[in-house]
Scaffold this motif. Structure first.
Motif, PDB file in Angstrom:
ATOM      1  N   GLU A   1      70.503  61.759  58.243  1.00 56.29           N
ATOM      2  CA  GLU A   1      71.178  62.944  58.773  1.00 56.29           C
ATOM      3  C   GLU A   1      70.227  64.140  58.826  1.00 56.29           C
ATOM      4  N   ARG A   2      69.391  64.306  57.798  1.00 53.89           N
ATOM      5  CA  ARG A   2      68.446  65.416  57.782  1.00 53.89           C
ATOM      6  C   ARG A   2      67.458  65.311  58.937  1.00 53.89           C
ATOM      7  N   GLU A   3      67.059  64.103  59.257  1.00 54.63           N
ATOM      8  CA  GLU A   3      66.120  63.924  60.364  1.00 54.63           C
ATOM      9  C   GLU A   3      66.770  64.269  61.701  1.00 54.63           C
ATOM     10  N   GLU A   4      68.091  64.033  61.799  1.00 54.68           N
ATOM     11  CA  GLU A   4      68.779  64.252  63.059  1.00 54.68           C
ATOM     12  C   GLU A   4      69.095  65.720  63.328  1.00 54.68           C
ATOM     13  N   ARG A   5      69.092  66.551  62.304  1.00 58.12           N
ATOM     14  CA  ARG A   5      69.424  67.955  62.520  1.00 58.12           C
ATOM     15  C   ARG A   5      68.639  68.851  61.582  1.00 58.12           C
ATOM     16  N   ASP A   6      68.520  70.091  61.967  1.00 61.67           N
ATOM     17  CA  ASP A   6      67.748  71.042  61.170  1.00 61.67           C
ATOM     18  C   ASP A   6      68.630  71.882  60.257  1.00 61.67           C
ATOM     19  N   LEU A   7      69.850  72.164  60.656  1.00 62.63           N
ATOM     20  CA  LEU A   7      70.720  73.040  59.893  1.00 62.63           C
ATOM     21  C   LEU A   7      71.875  72.260  59.271  1.00 62.63           C
ATOM     22  N   ILE A   8      72.283  72.718  58.124  1.00 61.60           N
ATOM     23  CA  ILE A   8      73.447  72.128  57.474  1.00 61.60           C
ATOM     24  C   ILE A   8      74.608  73.084  57.687  1.00 61.60           C
ATOM     25  N   ASN A   9      75.727  72.568  58.182  1.00 61.38           N
ATOM     26  CA  ASN A   9      76.865  73.461  58.396  1.00 61.38           C
ATOM     27  C   ASN A   9      77.840  73.374  57.226  1.00 61.38           C
ATOM     28  N   ILE A  10      78.781  74.287  57.180  1.00 59.67           N
ATOM     29  CA  ILE A  10      79.707  74.399  56.062  1.00 59.67           C
ATOM     30  C   ILE A  10      80.575  73.151  55.903  1.00 59.67           C
ATOM     31  N   GLU A  11      80.931  72.514  56.998  1.00 59.61           N
ATOM     32  CA  GLU A  11      81.748  71.303  56.906  1.00 59.61           C
ATOM     33  C   GLU A  11      81.022  70.203  56.133  1.00 59.61           C
ATOM     34  N   ASP A  12      79.714  70.095  56.343  1.00 64.92           N
ATOM     35  CA  ASP A  12      78.938  69.085  55.628  1.00 64.92           C
ATOM     36  C   ASP A  12      78.867  69.396  54.127  1.00 64.92           C
ATOM     37  N   ILE A  13      78.742  70.670  53.809  1.00 68.65           N
ATOM     38  CA  ILE A  13      78.689  71.068  52.397  1.00 68.65           C
ATOM     39  C   ILE A  13      80.018  70.754  51.721  1.00 68.65           C
ATOM     40  N   ILE A  14      81.122  71.081  52.382  1.00 67.58           N
ATOM     41  CA  ILE A  14      82.442  70.811  51.816  1.00 67.58           C
ATOM     42  C   ILE A  14      82.668  69.309  51.679  1.00 67.58           C
ATOM     43  N   GLU A  15      82.297  68.548  52.692  1.00 63.53           N
ATOM     44  CA  GLU A  15      82.455  67.094  52.641  1.00 63.53           C
ATOM     45  C   GLU A  15      81.631  66.494  51.505  1.00 63.53           C
ATOM     46  N   PHE A  16      80.387  66.957  51.366  1.00 67.49           N
ATOM     47  CA  PHE A  16      79.524  66.482  50.282  1.00 67.49           C
ATOM     48  C   PHE A  16      80.150  66.788  48.927  1.00 67.49           C
ATOM     49  N   SER A  17      80.639  68.015  48.754  1.00 64.53           N
ATOM     50  CA  SER A  17      81.248  68.410  47.482  1.00 64.53           C
ATOM     51  C   SER A  17      82.472  67.565  47.181  1.00 64.53           C
ATOM     52  N   PHE A  18      83.284  67.322  48.193  1.00 63.54           N
ATOM     53  CA  PHE A  18      84.483  66.512  48.003  1.00 63.54           C
ATOM     54  C   PHE A  18      84.132  65.089  47.589  1.00 63.54           C
ATOM     55  N   GLU A  19      83.171  64.485  48.282  1.00 62.26           N
ATOM     56  CA  GLU A  19      82.787  63.099  47.998  1.00 62.26           C
ATOM     57  C   GLU A  19      82.128  62.935  46.640  1.00 62.26           C
TER      58      GLU A  19
ATOM     59  N   SER B   1      89.610  68.510  40.543  1.00 55.13           N
ATOM     60  CA  SER B   1      89.885  69.880  40.108  1.00 55.13           C
ATOM     61  C   SER B   1      89.073  70.840  40.973  1.00 55.13           C
ATOM     62  N   LEU B   2      89.634  72.009  41.213  1.00 55.85           N
ATOM     63  CA  LEU B   2      88.971  73.008  42.043  1.00 55.85           C
ATOM     64  C   LEU B   2      87.672  73.466  41.419  1.00 55.85           C
ATOM     65  N   SER B   3      87.645  73.589  40.080  1.00 52.45           N
ATOM     66  CA  SER B   3      86.409  74.027  39.419  1.00 52.45           C
ATOM     67  C   SER B   3      85.311  72.984  39.581  1.00 52.45           C
ATOM     68  N   ASP B   4      85.665  71.698  39.475  1.00 51.59           N
ATOM     69  CA  ASP B   4      84.660  70.649  39.655  1.00 51.59           C
ATOM     70  C   ASP B   4      84.166  70.631  41.097  1.00 51.59           C
ATOM     71  N   PHE B   5      85.091  70.806  42.031  1.00 51.07           N
ATOM     72  CA  PHE B   5      84.744  70.853  43.463  1.00 51.07           C
ATOM     73  C   PHE B   5      83.766  71.997  43.720  1.00 51.07           C
ATOM     74  N   GLY B   6      84.065  73.171  43.180  1.00 46.60           N
ATOM     75  CA  GLY B   6      83.202  74.337  43.365  1.00 46.60           C
ATOM     76  C   GLY B   6      81.839  74.148  42.749  1.00 46.60           C
ATOM     77  N   LYS B   7      81.811  73.564  41.561  1.00 54.77           N
ATOM     78  CA  LYS B   7      80.546  73.336  40.875  1.00 54.77           C
ATOM     79  C   LYS B   7      79.674  72.364  41.663  1.00 54.77           C
ATOM     80  N   THR B   8      80.311  71.332  42.205  1.00 48.53           N
ATOM     81  CA  THR B   8      79.581  70.335  42.986  1.00 48.53           C
ATOM     82  C   THR B   8      79.035  70.962  44.251  1.00 48.53           C
TER      83      THR B   8
END
Length: 179
Positions: free
Chosen positions: A143-161, A172-179
């Protein structure tokens, strides 16, 4: 001294999902050649190394058991333990720590004895953790090779996963935020 160093990063990533790792230790006889790969690996990983000469078949096991009980009695802030081993010798340690009100996460291999698996609050197979971690790394690099910028949706998806879920599938919301 009975787990390959190739699993270290995957183990740390998995255990970190539950919170901050306060103490990281690796026990073994660092004078033997079977620890050479570990020596290379730990140069890049902040972890304390403990030397245990092989004065007997369970010398390293005994050191780990004594240190875990000592830590449990001396440091009340430590409320969880992760023991990584294919050895069933740690089942009584897991039971004792649980009796003391501690959470015990066991990580071992498919062929680990059932008594070791059942003595822990949770037990993960090291092969599964490593496989998932390798897949995430491979997918992330593509994915990093395919694009230069990371958007907010990717950050949220990564944190959720990568957030720890409870038995009902909630995070928990605190764990989600920390991640």
């Amino acid at each position: 001294d009975n787990i390959s160093p190739q699993y270290l990063d995957s183990i740390i990533a998995e255990v970190s999902k539950d919170g901050e790792i306060l103490i990281k230790r690796i026990y073994g006889d660092w004078t033997t050649t079977n620890m050479n790969n570990w020596k290379e690996k730990v140069f890049n990983t902040p972890v304390r190394l403990f030397q245990q000469f092989r004065f007997g078949p369970n010398a390293t096991d005994n050191s780990i058991i004594m240190d875990a009980i000592e830590l449990s009695n001396q440091n009340r802030d430590v409320n969880s333990y992760c023991i990584v081993s294919i050895d069933s010798d740690y089942y009584s340690l897991a039971l004792r720590l649980r009796e003391m009100g501690k959470f015990v996460l066991g990580i071992g291999k498919e062929n680990s004895k059932i008594i070791w698996k059942n003595s822990c609050n949770q037990f993960f197979l090291i092969e599964n953790i490593h496989k998932i971690d390798k897949e995430k790394i491979n997918n992330a690099s593509v994915e990093r090779e395919e694009r230069d910028l990371i958007n907010i949706e990717d950050i949220i998806e990564f944190s959720f996963e990568n957030s720890k879920t409870n038995d009902d599938g909630w995070i928990s919301l605190s764990d989600f935020g920390k991640t």
